[in-house]
Each structure stands twice: as C-alpha cells, then as structure tokens.
Scaffold this active site. Structure first.
Site, PDB file in Angstrom:
ATOM      1  N   ASN A 183       0.801  -1.228   0.000  1.00 13.52           N
ATOM      2  CA  ASN A 183       0.000   0.000   0.000  1.00 13.52           C
ATOM      3  C   ASN A 183       0.834   1.279   0.000  1.00 13.52           C
ATOM      4  O   ASN A 183       0.310   2.360   0.224  1.00 13.52           O
ATOM      5  CB  ASN A 183      -0.983  -0.008   1.184  1.00 13.52           C
ATOM      6  N   LYS A 184       2.124   1.175  -0.286  1.00 17.49           N
ATOM      7  CA  LYS A 184       2.974   2.374  -0.276  1.00 17.49           C
ATOM      8  C   LYS A 184       3.034   3.009  -1.674  1.00 17.49           C
ATOM      9  O   LYS A 184       2.591   2.406  -2.656  1.00 17.49           O
ATOM     10  CB  LYS A 184       4.380   2.009   0.226  1.00 17.49           C
ATOM     11  N   ASN A 185       3.603   4.215  -1.770  1.00 16.58           N
ATOM     12  CA  ASN A 185       3.607   4.938  -3.062  1.00 16.58           C
ATOM     13  C   ASN A 185       4.338   4.163  -4.158  1.00 16.58           C
ATOM     14  O   ASN A 185       4.021   4.315  -5.331  1.00 16.58           O
ATOM     15  CB  ASN A 185       4.283   6.307  -2.914  1.00 16.58           C
TER      16      ASN A 185
END
Ligand code: PLP
Length: 381
Positions: A183-185
C-alpha cells in the site's frame, strides 16, 4: 468487504506483468542483475551514493540501527505517532526508546523541540518519520543532531520522492529507509530500500543483508568468486528479482503518481477546508509532499466511532494513522509510560481518508459527499 472506495489501490498494469514474466523467463530469481539495476536507478533518482534493496522497511530499519552500532545502554529518540516498526527496530538492539511528541494539530511530524528535550548523555541517534509524505523539519533536526553528535535515521516509508529545499527525503540524515509494501507509493508487495551517502555504512549494510558473507551466489554465478568467508553475524534480508523488476517499473511511475496524489490532496483541501467538524493538517507547507496519506482531524465534539461506522456503512474505507506506539501493551511493560499530550490528542481524533493515484473523480466525489453526511450524523445534536 467490497469497498466502493478503498483506502488505497495499486497502479499496476501490463508493464508490471511483463517485467515479472521477464524475470521468470530469465530463470534467475533472486538478487542479481535486475536488483542491481533497481538499486542504481533508485540511488540516481534520489541523488544519493548508495541504495541497497532489502526484504522490507522493517529489515531496513533494523540494518540502519545495526550499522550505526546502536546497542544495549544506548537511547534512540523517535516519534510515537508512527508505525510500530520504527520503534521495534530500536528494541531489536536492546536499546532504549525515548518517545518525542509531534509539533501539533497542523504538523503531525516529530517536533524538533521535543527531540531536544529528550536528549541525555546516553542518546546515540534520532529516528524521524516523514508522516503522510511530508518531511519533518529537517534543518532544525540536523542542527540538534550536529550539536550533540547524534546519528539521524529517516523512516521515509511514506515519503519516496518528497523533498524539502530541493533535497529528497532520506538524503538528510545518515541513513534513509523505504518500504515497498503493497500500500505504499512505490509498491512491490513486500520489499524495502536503505540509502546512504556513507560508504562505510553501505559496506556494512550489504554484508549484514546476506549472512555477513563476503560474496553472493550472484558473484559466484558470474565467476567473480569461488568461495566466501563469514565476517559478521548477518541476516537474510535480501530482495528477489521479481520484486526488483516490479520496483523498477513502479519507480518510473513515481513522479507522475505523486503528482496525482498531490492534486487529489488539493481537491480534498478545497472541498473540506471550510467544513465544520474537521480540519486538514497542512504540515506548515514544508516542501513537496509525496502525499502518501490524507489525514483529517475531527473536531473534539465529533464522535470518531460514529463517523467511521457511517463511512464504512456507505462503502468508504478509512483508517487511523496511528494508535500511538507508547500506548501499546508491549511498550507499556516494565517502565513508566511517557505522556505525549499532542500525540495522544491527535491520535484520538485522526481519520485517514482514501487517496491513491488511480482514484477517479466519481470516487473522490463519493468520499466528499459521505464525509459531509457522516459528520452531520456524528456531531452533537
Ligand atoms: C509501512 C511502514 C513501515 C514498515 O514497512 P514494511 O516494509 O512493511 O516493513 C515502517 N514505517 C512506516 C512509517 C511505515 O508506514
């Protein structure tokens, strides 16, 4: 639960599929040429000398503390308003964690004055976390670190591509740590990156990433080495080629996607800025954010539980960043729990709204409508 609007979503397509298939076809699955290219591209993007890919940000934070020689009897200052891994990495070293408070309702990053107040003769390092993708006040924090000869670790899990005064997050301190979690950039599923300008630290980190061995399977495959020695107590914190290939594609999309995140953040601000019952922290407009999260603070009179239940009932996923680390059962054991008034206040009223680069206009409008409806239901009658 099928959310109408999830909290976050991947920007994955045929490029990622092709990159993963290429690795499978190459028949070389773990740390090799693709990982090397990923590390080089990541370092070049940040403008830093060394980038070392690892299995997670948690591994990166552990290696950072190890490489800096943090140990029993040492103290490390860190925020409590963070993901627990920031703190756990200090406890892996049997060092003491000293929690610092945040700046306030408008700036959820750790406060330089609170760091200064926590320094003792045993302090060895400061770990900062760039909350939501906004850089901490790094000029002030580096000044304190220099004054007291302290090392600085940046937990930049929220902040790939964020910058302040033209300098990217992770390049301010001695070591920077990134997460490539789903769920990170920049997402590869599991994965991390550790970066530094110091060759001594980079050498140490590379060694500890793979069992303290002086050569890798890849080096022996290339004919560069026949055997190896073990010169330190290392770990298996390696990444594999499939995830490095995904990371290379995602790195190419990062600038565009961070820009999309920022524009969505501006639209949220324009639409919710004047709404009674909540506020949007502006982080003192410090630099260019990676806009990882969209945190809002509900007014003290609004029931967070009622608000969140209403959002979920209407299919809008939300989260809380974060339950403060110092209040977790493990961290309350064997010692007095510190009082961090601003962290506790903000943590009790924070709600994170959906934000991701592929978010559609219709999705944004749904969230805005439901926020306003949910607020009406959660405010005192
Ligand atoms: C996600 C995250 C981590 C942990 O990352 P992993 O790659 O899952 O180990 C650490 N710190 C912060 C602030 C994070 O958001």
């Amino acid at each position: 639960m099928q959310w109408r609007v999830p909290l976050s979503d991947l920007d994955y397509g045929t490029e990622e599929k092709d990159a993963a298939c290429e690795v499978i076809d190459s028949r070389w699955l773990t740390m090799g040429g693709v990982t090397q290219r990923f590390e080089e591209a990541f370092a070049a993007y940040l403008g830093i000398d060394y980038a070392i890919a690892v299995s997670s940000a948690t591994a990166a934070l552990h290696l950072a503390n190890l490489a800096l020689g943090i140990g029993s009897g040492d103290e490390v200052i860190a925020p409590s308003l963070t993901f627990v891994a920031t703190a756990n990495a200090v406890r892996y070293m049997s060092a003491s964690l000293i929690f610092a408070d945040i700046s306030g309702e408008n700036d959820l990053c750790v406060a330089p004055e609170s760091i200064r107040a926590a320094i003792t003769p045993r302090t060895k390092a400061i770990t900062v976390m760039h909350y939501g993708g906004y850089l901490c006040d790094m000029p002030a924090i580096l000044e304190i670190a220099e004054e007291h000869a302290l090392a600085v670790i940046e937990d930049a899990a929220h902040a790939p591509g964020a910058e302040l005064d033209g300098r990217k997050a992770s390049t301010w301190g001695d070591i920077g740590c990134f997460s490539l979690f789903a769920n990170k950039n920049l997402a590869t599923g599991e994965g991390g990156m550790i970066v530094t300008d110091r060759q001594d630290l980079a050498d140490r980190i590379r060694l500890l990433r793979s069992h303290g061995m002086t050569s890798l399977t890849w080096d022996r495959h290339l004919g560069h080495a026949d055997s190896y020695d073990v010169v330190a107590l290392g770990y298996n914190y390696r990444i594999d080629e499939i995830r490095s290939a995904l990371g290379l594609v995602q790195l190419g999309k990062l600038e565009t996607n961070n820009g999309l995140r920022r524009s969505l953040g501006e639209r949220y601000r324009a639409e919710l800025g004047d709404v009674e019952g909540l506020s949007l922290p502006d982080f003192s407009n410090r630099g260019v954010s990676a806009a990882h999260l969209l945190p809002v603070l509900l007014a003290p009179s609004v029931s967070r539980k009622t608000f969140i239940e209403a959002m979920h009932a209407r299919g809008i996923q939300t989260s809380i960043h974060y339950p403060p680390v110092h209040q977790f059962t493990y961290y309350r054991q064997g010692g007095s729990t510190p009082h961090l008034p601003l962290t506790e206040e903000v943590a009790s009223r924070e709600v994170t709204l959906p934000l991701f680069p592929t978010m559609t206009d219709a999705q944004l409008k749904s969230v805005l409508t439901e926020v306003k409806t949910a607020l009406r239901g959660a405010a005192p009658q």
